[in-house]
Write an enzyme that holds these catalytic residues in place. Structure first.
Site, PDB file in Angstrom:
ATOM      1  N   ASP A   1       0.864  -1.160   0.000  1.00 33.29           N
ATOM      2  CA  ASP A   1       0.000   0.000   0.000  1.00 33.29           C
ATOM      3  C   ASP A   1       0.913   1.227   0.000  1.00 33.29           C
ATOM      4  O   ASP A   1       2.108   1.117   0.301  1.00 33.29           O
ATOM      5  CB  ASP A   1      -0.931  -0.016   1.231  1.00 33.29           C
TER       6      ASP A   1
HETATM    7  C1  GLC Z   1      -4.243   4.509  -0.236  1.00 37.75           C
HETATM    8  C2  GLC Z   1      -5.145   3.317  -0.013  1.00 37.75           C
HETATM    9  C3  GLC Z   1      -5.127   2.334  -1.141  1.00 37.75           C
HETATM   10  C4  GLC Z   1      -4.885   3.088  -2.436  1.00 37.75           C
HETATM   11  C5  GLC Z   1      -3.477   3.625  -2.378  1.00 37.75           C
HETATM   12  C6  GLC Z   1      -3.155   4.503  -3.594  1.00 37.75           C
HETATM   13  O1  GLC Z   1      -3.688   4.887   0.953  1.00 37.75           O
HETATM   14  O2  GLC Z   1      -5.009   2.611   1.208  1.00 37.75           O
HETATM   15  O3  GLC Z   1      -6.386   1.648  -1.143  1.00 37.75           O
HETATM   16  O4  GLC Z   1      -5.047   2.225  -3.541  1.00 37.75           O
HETATM   17  O5  GLC Z   1      -3.219   4.361  -1.196  1.00 37.75           O
HETATM   18  O6  GLC Z   1      -3.951   5.661  -3.571  1.00 37.75           O
END
Ligand code: GLC
Length: 740
Positions: free
Chosen positions: A263
């Site tokens: 993430d």
């Molecule tokens: C965010 C989210 C994830 C998302 C990623 C990119 O913090 O947790 O679901 O796809 O970062 O934006």
């Protein structure tokens, strides 16, 4: 006349060409694994390091020298995020990247229809493909453990079986476009507060019975090409490099051959990133939404620091090659697959898909006096009240926020539909969040209104008094503290004084309809004063049209709740053992230990354990017609499956769809088990008077519980109970069968 020896020339020419035959990795007809190995063998150490971490906010490098393209990812689960600046969250201001906003995944889950899930995945995958994206950062399948979690609207509810069945077609639909699904957030990311620092403590039985199944199904059933590690910790290791979840379970037990993507900001330790199963690092040092260290891509944990460890001999290159193999494999399945389709964007079919998913997912919770569908006899006056009748919901809420091509508000949809057949009037009713901007995308709405609550309620009552029908459209929204990433709700009550508004309006008009726009359950202290209640979800671009089609009866509602609506939080198991957020360590570190003490008793499993009566039960949803259920017949098939068959009849006057749900109970088991567990469901569309035989097949695995000692599924012989019904509480037919 001199004869020219053509054959020699031809031979020379062809010889010279044959020495430049296409390299295996560039040969689309070569087997995938041969292409992977050939490409790997040609890459330098620096090139290998280059493809396992981000080069921009949402992309990672290819190998320019070899003509291997870079990988582009995009949020989110409900539609394709607008292009952002290279190293920013802010949108880049392109004018060709407005998308169709599909309904939130809670709405998809509420359709209980795997075919609709495939339609969803295929449609959103086409938009991702058209926008030249190779990885779609979705779907999310975290289980609803608490109704306060700010991101439940992005997920598929409280039951692992429902989420497991619904996630597979979505993944297949996306990947049929040559775009990788990236199933998230693996795993145990069930609240937003302290999401980066929460260490979840959970027993193996709960882990395997509740929190892993949807991910397992996405991998084994959907063949997901990527998985996103979650921010939180488990076993004191961050989940983006968690040896147990990534190496032992995902890549070991489930034989996952895809890419583990972190993430954004979920990577913290180089040594663990190397050995614990992370393959592609994104967003380091960001909080996932805003703050970040700009342009530090060479300093990513799996960039220069990793390269240095290899060059110094501290670590070898075996793990690196494995990571690169997985990234290359995903490339050959996506941007190096020359046969993949071309996608499409904001097409008529996507608008229709958004409408169908929405109108099939809307749940009719209550319809006393059969007030719905609305009659337009004598051109009635319809009073529409509430901020959520006009507020855009596709902007905000965190990373799933969109720049939609259009968004039909509930009020617009009602006006579109009832146009000259009714006199539609509007009153604000309440003021919630008048803002409308996220990452540079603006709604363009001016919702400012400085009238007092008293004035707003007075106006609403007046409008309601003179109307034939009143439709109050309220609920939550995508602002912090509501249905929004990186925050949880403080309680389950409706915000902005809506309870008072609803009571005041219902008092003056017996035909009051309340539509709850939210991704989470809410308390309804006025439930007995309001004859008609619908759960409207976040419905995306076609919101108003989908709602109007159900209100008018053009679509007969068939949605069923994918989550329990408790009466109050006191009924929720995860809130009955102290804070659902766990306990800070108070050792000078920012970590919080969150023990899932409720174990497997999540959602209706917890309600049944305490014999609580919910406001509305899991699986509940009414129709404008009625359904009758026959008796269940059971057979033990040769292949060991238990087959249960029964007839369902549409005993009403109009066509409609019913979701027959199969719950299994194991009352004689030597270990405690839930009173009942969903182990099958079938959505059938029936004409008036039509009868259809429904067949469920249950495997020994379905009947088993996870035994921690043997680390496996165990089926104990004895009598089992099968209950089939229209919801988890509305059981229409029961039978017992013996398993020896
Ligand atoms: C965010 C989210 C994830 C998302 C990623 C990119 O913090 O947790 O679901 O796809 O970062 O934006």
């Amino acid at each position: 006349m001199k004869k020219i020896l053509l054959p020699t020339v031809t031979l020379l020419f062809s010889l010279s060409v044959s020495s430049k035959t296409t390299p295996v990795y560039l040969d689309p007809s070569a087997p995938l694994e041969d292409r992977v190995e050939d490409a790997l063998s040609r890459m330098t150490l620096e090139e290998k390091i280059g493809v396992i971490h981000a080069q921009s906010k949402f992309s990672s490098a290819g190998v320019p020298r070899l003509g291997i393209p870079e990988l582009w990812t995009t949020d989110g689960p409900h539609g394709i995020r607008p292009e952002v600046l290279w190293d920013e969250w802010e949108q880049a201001g392109w004018t060709n990247d407005s998308c169709i906003a599909f309904p939130a995944l809670t709405c998809l889950a509420a359709t209980w229809d795997p075919e609709v899930s495939y339609l969803y995945g295929k449609s959103i995958g086409e938009e991702a493909r058209y926008r030249k994206k190779d990885i779609l950062l979705g779907p999310g399948v975290n289980i609803l453990r608490t109704p306060l979690n700010g991101r439940n609207f992005e997920y598929m509810g409280e039951d692992p079986y429902l989420a497991s069945v619904m996630v597979v077609p979505y993944v297949k639909g996306v990947q049929d476009n040559g775009v990788a699904a990236c199933v998230k957030h693996y795993a145990l990311n069930n609240n937003e507060v302290n999401r980066h620092m929460t260490n979840v403590i959970v027993d193996d039985r709960t882990l395997y019975e509740i929190y892993l199944p949807a991910f397992k199904a996405a991998v084994e059933g959907g063949h997901a090409w990527s998985i996103m590690g979650s921010y939180n910790l488990y076993n004191d290791e961050w989940n983006c490099h968690n040896s147990r979840l990534l190496n032992d379970v995902l890549k070991g037990e489930w034989d996952f051959d895809g890419v583990v993507v972190s993430d954004w900001g979920g990577t913290h330790i180089t040594d663990q990133a190397i050995t614990n199963g992370l393959d592609l690092e994104f967003g380091s040092w960001t909080n996932g939404l805003s703050a970040g260290t700009s342009n530090a891509y060479d300093n990513y944990f799996m960039a220069y620091p990793y390269l240095e460890k290899i060059k110094s001999g501290e670590v070898g290159t075996e793990e690196l090659d494995n990571k690169v193999r997985r990234v290359l494999r995903l490339m050959f399945r996506t941007n190096m697959d020359s046969s993949r389709p071309y996608g499409s964007m904001a097409s008529e079919s996507h608008m229709k898909a958004a409408h169908k998913i929405g109108s099939d997912g809307i749940v009719l919770l209550k319809n006393d006096g059969n007030i719905l569908p609305l009659s337009t006899e004598n051109k009635p006056t319809i009073a529409v009240i509430g901020e959520n009748a006009i507020k855009m919901m596709t902007v905000g809420g965190g990373s799933s926020s969109l720049k939609a091509k259009y968004e039909i508000s509930p009020l617009e949809g009602i006006r579109n539909h009832f146009g000259d057949k009714a006199n539609v009037v509007y009153a604000r009713g309440y003021v919630g969040d008048p803002s409308g901007e996220y990452n540079g995308v603006v709604t363009g709405q001016d919702l400012s209104d400085n009238r007092s609550e008293m004035e707003l309620i007075k106006e609403a009552r007046e409008v309601a008094t003179n109307a034939d029908y009143v439709i109050i459209i309220g609920g939550l929204n995508k602002s912090a503290g509501q249905d929004c990433e990186d925050s949880d709700r403080a309680d389950m009550k409706l915000p902005y004084n809506q309870d008072k508004l609803i009571e005041a309006v219902a008092e003056v008009n017996p035909k009051t309809i309340y539509i709850n726009i939210s991704g989470n359950p809410v308390e309804m202290p006025w439930v007995d004063q309001v004859p008609v209640i619908l759960q409207g979800w976040y419905l995306g671009s076609e919101a108003g049209n989908a709602l109007a089609s159900v209100l008018s009866g053009e679509v007969n509602p068939s949605g069923k709740l994918p989550m329990t609506f408790p009466q109050t939080l006191d009924q929720v198991e995860s809130h009955r053992h102290g804070s659902y957020l766990g306990k800070p360590r108070n050792d000078g570190t920012p970590f919080v230990d969150n023990e899932y003490a409720e174990g497997i008793y999540v959602g209706y499993r917890g309600m049944d354990k305490n014999n609580f009566t919910p406001l509305f039960p899991f699986g509940h949803g009414l129709s404008y017609t009625d359904f009758k259920y026959g008796d269940i017949k059971t057979d033990l098939l040769e292949n060991g499956l238990i087959e249960l068959r029964l007839n369902v009849t549409n005993s009403g006057k109009i066509a409609g769809a019913e979701v027959a749900q199969l719950y299994i109970s194991d009352p004689e088991c030597s270990v405690p088990r839930p009173v009942k567990e969903l182990k099958g469901f079938k959505k059938v569309y029936l004409e008036p008077g039509e009868t259809r035989e429904i067949v469920f097949q249950v495997s020994p695995q379905d009947l088993s519980y996870f035994d921690v000692e043997s680390h496996g599924w165990r089926l104990e012989p004895g009598m089992f109970e099968a209950s089939v019904g229209s919801s988890s509480k509305d059981i229409r037919s029961k039978t017992r069968f013996a398993v020896d």
